[in-house]
Design a protein around this motif. Structure first.
Motif, PDB file in Angstrom:
ATOM      1  N   GLN A  79       0.924  -1.156   0.054  1.00 49.05           N
ATOM      2  CA  GLN A  79       0.050   0.012   0.009  1.00 49.05           C
ATOM      3  C   GLN A  79       0.853   1.439   0.023  1.00 49.05           C
ATOM      4  O   GLN A  79       0.520   2.270  -0.737  1.00 49.05           O
ATOM      5  N   PHE A  80       2.084   1.171   0.688  1.00 51.51           N
ATOM      6  CA  PHE A  80       2.847   2.235   0.668  1.00 51.51           C
ATOM      7  C   PHE A  80       3.436   2.617  -0.619  1.00 51.51           C
ATOM      8  O   PHE A  80       3.471   3.823  -0.961  1.00 51.51           O
ATOM      9  N   SER A  82      15.723   6.790  -3.014  1.00 52.94           N
ATOM     10  CA  SER A  82      14.659   7.868  -2.927  1.00 52.94           C
ATOM     11  C   SER A  82      13.491   7.358  -1.958  1.00 52.94           C
ATOM     12  O   SER A  82      12.591   8.148  -1.550  1.00 52.94           O
ATOM     13  N   ALA A  83      13.285   6.055  -1.732  1.00 51.67           N
ATOM     14  CA  ALA A  83      12.031   5.818  -1.041  1.00 51.67           C
ATOM     15  C   ALA A  83      11.781   6.510   0.200  1.00 51.67           C
ATOM     16  O   ALA A  83      10.606   6.635   0.574  1.00 51.67           O
ATOM     17  N   ALA A  84      12.769   6.812   1.039  1.00 55.17           N
ATOM     18  CA  ALA A  84      12.646   7.726   2.331  1.00 55.17           C
ATOM     19  C   ALA A  84      12.498   9.227   1.998  1.00 55.17           C
ATOM     20  O   ALA A  84      12.388   9.918   3.029  1.00 55.17           O
ATOM     21  N   PHE A  86       9.931  -3.153 -12.883  1.00 56.78           N
ATOM     22  CA  PHE A  86      10.688  -3.765 -11.633  1.00 56.78           C
ATOM     23  C   PHE A  86      10.957  -2.414 -10.695  1.00 56.78           C
ATOM     24  O   PHE A  86      11.753  -1.440 -11.392  1.00 56.78           O
ATOM     25  N   PHE A  87      10.773  -2.733  -9.366  1.00 54.73           N
ATOM     26  CA  PHE A  87      11.342  -1.644  -8.609  1.00 54.73           C
ATOM     27  C   PHE A  87      11.889  -2.254  -7.114  1.00 54.73           C
ATOM     28  O   PHE A  87      11.304  -3.224  -6.838  1.00 54.73           O
ATOM     29  N   VAL A  88      13.106  -1.789  -7.015  1.00 56.25           N
ATOM     30  CA  VAL A  88      13.685  -2.230  -5.722  1.00 56.25           C
ATOM     31  C   VAL A  88      14.307  -1.294  -4.787  1.00 56.25           C
ATOM     32  O   VAL A  88      14.431  -0.186  -4.924  1.00 56.25           O
ATOM     33  N   THR A  89      14.008  -1.578  -3.406  1.00 50.98           N
ATOM     34  CA  THR A  89      14.653  -0.760  -2.359  1.00 50.98           C
ATOM     35  C   THR A  89      15.027  -1.490  -0.976  1.00 50.98           C
ATOM     36  O   THR A  89      14.805  -2.751  -1.120  1.00 50.98           O
ATOM     37  N   SER A  90      15.623  -0.719  -0.121  1.00 51.75           N
ATOM     38  CA  SER A  90      16.101  -1.293   0.780  1.00 51.75           C
ATOM     39  C   SER A  90      15.600  -0.845   2.135  1.00 51.75           C
ATOM     40  O   SER A  90      15.504   0.528   2.178  1.00 51.75           O
ATOM     41  N   ALA A  91      15.374  -1.500   3.069  1.00 49.61           N
ATOM     42  CA  ALA A  91      14.724  -1.152   4.239  1.00 49.61           C
ATOM     43  C   ALA A  91      15.558   0.041   5.080  1.00 49.61           C
ATOM     44  O   ALA A  91      15.218   0.852   5.734  1.00 49.61           O
ATOM     45  N   HIS A  92      16.796  -0.370   5.196  1.00 51.80           N
ATOM     46  CA  HIS A  92      17.780   0.161   6.091  1.00 51.80           C
ATOM     47  C   HIS A  92      18.019   1.813   5.583  1.00 51.80           C
ATOM     48  O   HIS A  92      18.572   2.525   6.552  1.00 51.80           O
ATOM     49  N   LYS A  93      17.570   2.134   4.455  1.00 55.67           N
ATOM     50  CA  LYS A  93      17.797   3.656   3.996  1.00 55.67           C
ATOM     51  C   LYS A  93      16.551   4.304   4.276  1.00 55.67           C
ATOM     52  O   LYS A  93      16.311   5.489   4.100  1.00 55.67           O
ATOM     53  N   MET A  94      15.262   3.509   4.768  1.00 54.53           N
ATOM     54  CA  MET A  94      14.033   4.097   5.033  1.00 54.53           C
ATOM     55  C   MET A  94      13.839   3.985   6.522  1.00 54.53           C
ATOM     56  O   MET A  94      12.651   3.831   7.021  1.00 54.53           O
ATOM     57  N   TYR A  95      14.662   3.997   7.505  1.00 52.48           N
ATOM     58  CA  TYR A  95      14.580   4.001   8.906  1.00 52.48           C
ATOM     59  C   TYR A  95      14.377   2.517   9.402  1.00 52.48           C
ATOM     60  O   TYR A  95      13.921   2.234  10.608  1.00 52.48           O
ATOM     61  N   GLY A  96      14.469   1.658   8.426  1.00 52.20           N
ATOM     62  CA  GLY A  96      13.990   0.234   9.033  1.00 52.20           C
ATOM     63  C   GLY A  96      15.387  -0.762   8.988  1.00 52.20           C
ATOM     64  O   GLY A  96      16.347  -0.008   9.045  1.00 52.20           O
ATOM     65  N   ILE A 156       4.238  10.340   9.598  1.00 53.65           N
ATOM     66  CA  ILE A 156       4.849  11.760   9.391  1.00 53.65           C
ATOM     67  C   ILE A 156       4.328  12.550   7.915  1.00 53.65           C
ATOM     68  O   ILE A 156       3.972  13.644   7.949  1.00 53.65           O
ATOM     69  N   GLY A 157       4.383  11.584   7.000  1.00 55.23           N
ATOM     70  CA  GLY A 157       4.110  12.016   5.609  1.00 55.23           C
ATOM     71  C   GLY A 157       5.110  12.019   4.869  1.00 55.23           C
ATOM     72  O   GLY A 157       6.012  13.169   5.164  1.00 55.23           O
ATOM     73  N   LEU A 158       5.135  11.719   3.547  1.00 50.53           N
ATOM     74  CA  LEU A 158       6.445  11.828   2.535  1.00 50.53           C
ATOM     75  C   LEU A 158       6.594  13.333   2.273  1.00 50.53           C
ATOM     76  O   LEU A 158       7.309  13.973   1.805  1.00 50.53           O
TER      77      LEU A 158
END
Lengths: 170, 402
Positions: free
Chosen positions: B74-75, B200-202, B215-225, B292-294
């Motif tokens: 959903q995000f 970009s995701a954060a 295709f889209f990839v991202t990593s949690a650790h750059k998004m506070y995860g 917080i809202g992007l």
């Protein structure tokens, strides 16, 4: 040295016990000066030993030319390359120190230098052997910068052994 | 944003006797208490393997793991939850596509188009694929400001192009690439597009359906995860047609020594016990970002980048690397007479954490004729005082080497 930050290999943490931290311990005036005006910089056309050094992690590139005589004494040494103040100053000081030494004496110097920058913090550097090179002793408090100081030494060793490979610090 | 800074425990410490100023967010972001709690709660109360047990803990773990998939779907506004594949991070996501989609779709002479500002993780898997398939790598160059040379695109994107790999936000330059327009142009020649959203995701809202990205990839650790977890998004039609990437448990329906049959999406691509705690922490981070809202985050970070850019422009001897019109959250620079690694060490002594190096983007360094740059990168918890501390430390470095 002892009042400076203590680094432990286990915690990877500086300032253990709230020690006083002074950047001048790393960037001593001699280092700043050798970085700004490196000695023995350039190509040595008549050299009979050469090697390149590379630190892929930070991009440091180094070329070393060494001239030895028939007895294996180092007559002259020069370096060229791109790197941080620590790596440039280290190469500058090293080329000064190795001139006039035999290859065996260079190895003694290599071992003493390596020990100085990698041994435990409270281990004393061999000042008698190292002389002016002890200005780089502060490097061991900065684990990520040890490679900067030692790349030129590995490169010289590779050159003197006439190996064809590119020197690395691993 | 000031209130949210308090939610990051790691920020409240002294480093080298100075208050920590953390400006290495492009490498990894710090974690808010809610993420730390989510991971800790899972291990304290619910730890079990997913999709296997009939016992209560396994059912709780499975429910949380699968709820995280929905949160993340959903995000990013993906159409289906089974289009979200959990992987170790953006790098693994790209390798999965290169190996699975690439090996079954590329023929000798086919072309893969990348840009000159890709991270090594979006270069090397494609080079490896080209070696195995005989496909050819092409590169869309970047200009002196660090923006893509869009004029060069028509010559480079042709019927031979099978895939365009493009970074959304450059970690080395801060450039935001016009991915919507690139996707449209790639689709016009029949090429698929992989967007690397690790950086970009954060920092900006991403709508995968609106972008129509393949295709889209991202990593949690750059998004506070947490570290070690990320996603590959792929359109269901593409993922369905792709062979599995890794074999193992969870990705199968039946196994015998004669043959095995594979599970459906998303499990077909999730062999082995996944990073369950990481996935749960990732969902907590996404919830935190959503709370917080992007839009607010992007505005705050734009203000920080503007403040930093103005100070950099006034700073004699400092040269910005990456001055594209569209930028976010990254300030890359070099200082005359001071190598980036020395800068990194000197500002660290003032408690300021920045990155110095090639940022895993060596072709960008080559493009600008530099061995390395120093890089400050911003997150939602940074403030103007952090940037002032950086420039104060940079001033000290300059005087030290004068």
């Amino acid at each position: 040295m002892l009042y400076f930050a203590l680094w432990t290999k286990h915690s990877g943490c500086l300032l253990k016990g709230g020690g006083v931290f002074d950047l001048r311990d790393l960037y001593q005036q001699v280092i700043v000066d050798h970085n700004k005006n490196p000695r023995n910089y350039g190509i040595l056309a008549e050299a009979n030993h050469h090697a390149d050094g590379h630190n892929p992690l930070c991009g440091d590139q180094l070329h070393i030319d060494i001239l030895t005589d028939d007895e294996g004494k180092i007559i002259d040494a020069r370096f060229e390359g791109e790197g941080c103040a620590i790596s440039v100053a280290s190469a500058s000081l090293m080329t000064e120190a190795m001139k006039g030494k035999s290859v065996a004496e260079f190895e003694t110097l290599f071992d003493a230098f390596q020990h100085m920058v990698t041994a435990d913090l409270d281990a004393m550097a061999n000042e008698e052997v190292l002389g002016k090179l002890t200005v780089l002793a502060g490097v061991k408090e900065f684990p990520s910068r040890i490679k900067c100081a030692i790349l030129c030494w590995h490169t010289s060793r590779t050159a003197l052994a006439d190996k064809k490979e590119v020197a690395v610090t691993e | 944003m000031r209130a949210y800074r308090d939610e990051f425990p790691v920020l409240h410490q002294q480093v080298r006797g100075k208050p920590l100023v953390y400006l290495d967010n492009a490498a990894t972001t710090q974690k808010p208490q809610c993420v730390i709690d989510a991971v800790s709660r899972y291990y304290r109360h619910d730890n079990a393997n997913v999709h296997r047990g009939v016992h209560a803990l396994s059912e709780r773990a499975t429910a949380q793991y699968e709820a995280a998939r929905t949160t993340i779907q959903q995000f990013f506004n993906a159409a289906h939850r089974h289009e979200i594949i959990f992987v170790r991070g953006a790098t693994e996501g790209i390798n999965l596509v290169a190996n699975s989609w690439g090996m079954s779709n590329l023929r000798p002479g086919d072309e893969i188009l990348l840009t000159g500002m890709e991270h090594h993780s979006n270069i090397v898997p494609w080079q490896m694929l080209c070696e195995r398939t005989g496909a050819v790598l092409k590169v869309l160059p970047i200009d002196d400001d660090g923006a893509l040379c869009m004029d060069a695109l028509p010559q480079l994107i042709t019927e031979r192009t099978k895939l365009l790999g493009v970074v959304h936000l450059s970690n080395a330059l801060g450039t935001i690439n016009p991915i919507a327009s690139l996707i449209e142009k790639a689709h016009a020649v029949g090429a698929k597009v992989l967007v690397d959203g690790a950086q970009s995701a954060a920092h900006m809202a991403i709508d995968l359906q609106a972008l129509d990205v393949d295709f889209f990839v991202t990593s949690a650790h750059k998004m506070y995860g947490p570290t070690g977890v990320g996603i590959l998004y792929g359109k269901a039609s593409l993922l369905d047609a792709m062979p599995p990437y890794q074999g193992g448990g969870d990705m199968i329906l039946t196994v015998s020594f004669e043959a095995s049959t594979y599970n459906s999406l998303p499990y077909k691509f999730e062999a082995g016990t996944p990073n369950i705690a990481g996935v749960i922490g990732f969902a907590a981070a996404v919830n935190f970002l959503q709370k917080i809202g992007l839009v607010g985050i992007a505005a705050h970070e734009a203000m920080l980048l503007d403040h930093a850019t103005k100070q950099a422009e006034r700073f004699e001897g400092l040269r910005l690397i990456g001055t594209a019109a569209e930028k976010a959250s990254v300030l890359s620079f070099v200082m005359k007479g001071v190598h980036p690694h020395d800068l990194g060490t000197i500002v660290d002594a003032q408690g300021v954490a920045i990155r110095a190096g090639h940022h895993c983007a060596m072709p960008v360094m080559q493009r600008f004729g530099l061995p390395a740059t120093a890089r400050a990168s911003f997150a939602l918890y940074n403030n103007e005082a952090d940037i002032d501390a950086l420039f104060c430390a940079l001033d000290k470095a300059q005087r030290m080497f004068a």
